[in-house]
Scaffold this active site. Structure first.
Site, PDB file in Angstrom:
ATOM      1  CB  CYS A  78      44.794  75.866  30.707  1.00  0.00           C
ATOM      2  SG  CYS A  78      45.349  76.901  32.067  1.00  0.00           S
ATOM      3  CB  VAL A  79      44.921  72.251  35.414  1.00  0.00           C
ATOM      4  CG1 VAL A  79      46.052  73.104  35.942  1.00  0.00           C
ATOM      5  CG2 VAL A  79      44.137  71.607  36.538  1.00  0.00           C
TER       6      VAL A  79
END
Length: 125
Positions: A78-79
């Site tokens: 998840c960025v």
């Protein structure tokens, strides 16, 4: 069966990530498939290439990388969670300093949603 794994525990300090890796190995041995592995919240530390376990400790990051390469499984991070926790790729780096392992992929929650819809089983660790 086609599985997706969601990991929320850090690379070290809890059993979540290690249990997920062991489960992934067992799934593949039983001839199931893994569509993707999504690292969320504290699990983004699994993509920190600067993590350096002691010589007598299991190097879980190396094991994720090996699994990804051998089985062609995407390791999605998840960025937002990663950047918030200081796991930075070259694009977001300041002064050329970054620690994101290149075998992992920055992705968003859309990737997780796709896994939820396309896999027969989603397991969270």
């Amino acid at each position: 069966m086609r599985y997706a794994l969601v990991i929320t525990g850090p690379v070290y300090g809890t059993q979540n990530a290690t249990s997920a890796w062991m489960f992934a190995k067992a799934l593949l041995k039983a001839e199931h498939s893994i569509a993707s592995i999504f690292f969320y919240q504290e699990a983004v530390s699994n993509a920190n290439r600067l993590t350096s376990p002691a010589n007598d400790e299991h190097n879980l990051i190396d094991e994720w990388v090996k699994l990804s390469r051998e089985e062609n499984i995407a390791l999605n991070i998840c960025v937002s969670a990663a950047l918030r926790r200081g796991v930075i790729d070259q694009e977001h780096a300041q002064a050329g300093q970054y620690n994101f392992h290149p075998q992992f992929n920055f992705s968003g929650l859309g990737e997780l949603a796709t896994s939820l819809l396309t896999c027969e089983r989603v397991i969270q660790f």
